[in-house]
Structure formats: structure tokens, C-alpha cells
Motif scaffolding. Sequence first.
Motif, PDB file in Angstrom:
ATOM      1  N   ALA A   1       6.737  39.837   7.560  1.00 33.63           N
ATOM      2  CA  ALA A   1       5.325  38.882   7.715  1.00 33.63           C
ATOM      3  C   ALA A   1       4.649  38.999   6.614  1.00 33.63           C
ATOM      4  N   HIS A   2       4.770  39.929   5.471  1.00 28.14           N
ATOM      5  CA  HIS A   2       4.058  39.573   4.317  1.00 28.14           C
ATOM      6  C   HIS A   2       4.951  38.603   3.498  1.00 28.14           C
ATOM      7  N   LEU A   3       6.292  38.586   3.503  1.00 31.75           N
ATOM      8  CA  LEU A   3       6.833  37.556   2.552  1.00 31.75           C
ATOM      9  C   LEU A   3       6.585  36.271   3.356  1.00 31.75           C
ATOM     10  N   ALA A   4       6.595  36.178   4.665  1.00 33.91           N
ATOM     11  CA  ALA A   4       6.389  34.696   5.173  1.00 33.91           C
ATOM     12  C   ALA A   4       5.088  34.213   4.649  1.00 33.91           C
ATOM     13  N   GLU A   5       4.124  35.147   4.749  1.00 30.35           N
ATOM     14  CA  GLU A   5       2.867  34.878   4.544  1.00 30.35           C
ATOM     15  C   GLU A   5       2.655  34.458   3.135  1.00 30.35           C
ATOM     16  N   GLU A   6       2.873  35.508   2.226  1.00 25.66           N
ATOM     17  CA  GLU A   6       2.427  35.349   1.015  1.00 25.66           C
ATOM     18  C   GLU A   6       3.285  34.840  -0.006  1.00 25.66           C
ATOM     19  N   GLY A   7       5.015  34.724   0.400  1.00 26.50           N
ATOM     20  CA  GLY A   7       5.778  34.245  -0.563  1.00 26.50           C
ATOM     21  C   GLY A   7       6.357  35.225  -1.786  1.00 26.50           C
TER      22      GLY A   7
END
Length: 202
Positions: A26-32
Motif C-alpha cells: 500500500a505504501h509503494l502504491a501511494e508514495e512511489g
Amino acid sequence: MPRIQAPTVAEHRARQRRAILDAARAHLAEEGRAPSLAQVGARAGLARSSVYDYFDSRDDLLAAVVADVFPDWAGQVTGSMEAADTPGGQVWAYVEANLTLFAGSEQAVARALTSVVDPSLLAEPVSRFHQSLQEPLVAALEAHGEAQPQLVADIIDSMVVRVSRDIWEPAPGTAPSTLTTCLELLERLLKPYLLPAGSRAS
């Protein structure tokens, strides 16, 4: 009243590990960008020290995310294919499932992983992922009666990648395409070949 059995230690650890991996995705998806273990713990509702019970470092966590996401994505695509009634329908299910992944948050995860993970770590999982999708696609095309199934599979993959590019990387000055727009375009190109006339309605 039936007795509610408490989860075992192994079940508890599996759930916590799953929560950590989901939080990292989820962090990777939202923050890149790659999360810290503290950020992952906060999102998963765990202390930073608890995350260290499962992963030694951020790189260790990212390696686990890589090992987790590609089989998951492949399972989504092959599951859609297995639910189709005909070989042509299986190929169309492959197209739909891949475009859905490209259009959703998992594509953001893939882009983020590409930028934060060592390419050597990605090479083998990506190769296995591609092979796990190519095999059922080629088999479906063979069953559909295609004389050059590998070539056609490569062409279909190229079409999916090109059309989906307009979702994430539209040409300058143009609005991003939607999943519906992309599917409509590929439907016009592929469904007359893949599905009998009576099965072409979406």
C-alpha cells in the motif's frame, strides 16, 4: 455454544507477516518509494520492533514484497482465464485481467518496485511471472486453432502494453485513458478473432 479456538502461534505470525506485506504494498502504491520499517509498522498497526521480528532490513522486506506480488498477479490472471468457457474466452480473459492490473494500484506498486529494488533482484521473479502467464496464453491460442500461438501471444502482449501505456504515461497534452476505453479498443481489434459472433457482447 461452540468453543472459539484461539489462533496458533504459526497462524498469528502468518497474519502479522501478511499485514506487513500488505502495508508495504500500500505504501509503494501511494508514495512511489520504499517505506521504512517504522512506516510499515505504523500502517500495519505494529511496533517497529515487531516488524524486525519478520524482516531484518528494508531491503529484506522489499525482497519479500517482490516474492509476494508476482505470484499474486499471475494468480489473478490465470484465475480469470480458468473461469472462461472457451479458448478464445480464455485469451480475452487474459487481456482483461492484465489491463485491470495495469489500470489499478498494483501498477503503481510495480513502478515503485522498479525504481527502488536492485534490478538483479527483479530479473528472476519477472522472468518467472512472464513465463507463468505465457504458458496458459499460448496453450489457449493453440486450443483456439492458432497456427502461430507464440507469435500471436507476443503480439497480444505488445498490444496490451501499448494500450495500457496511455493509462499511466499519456502523450503530452492528452488526458489519461480509462480502463474502459482501453478495453473497448482491444475489444474491437481482438474479439472478432477470439469469440464466436453470439459471444461478443460485453
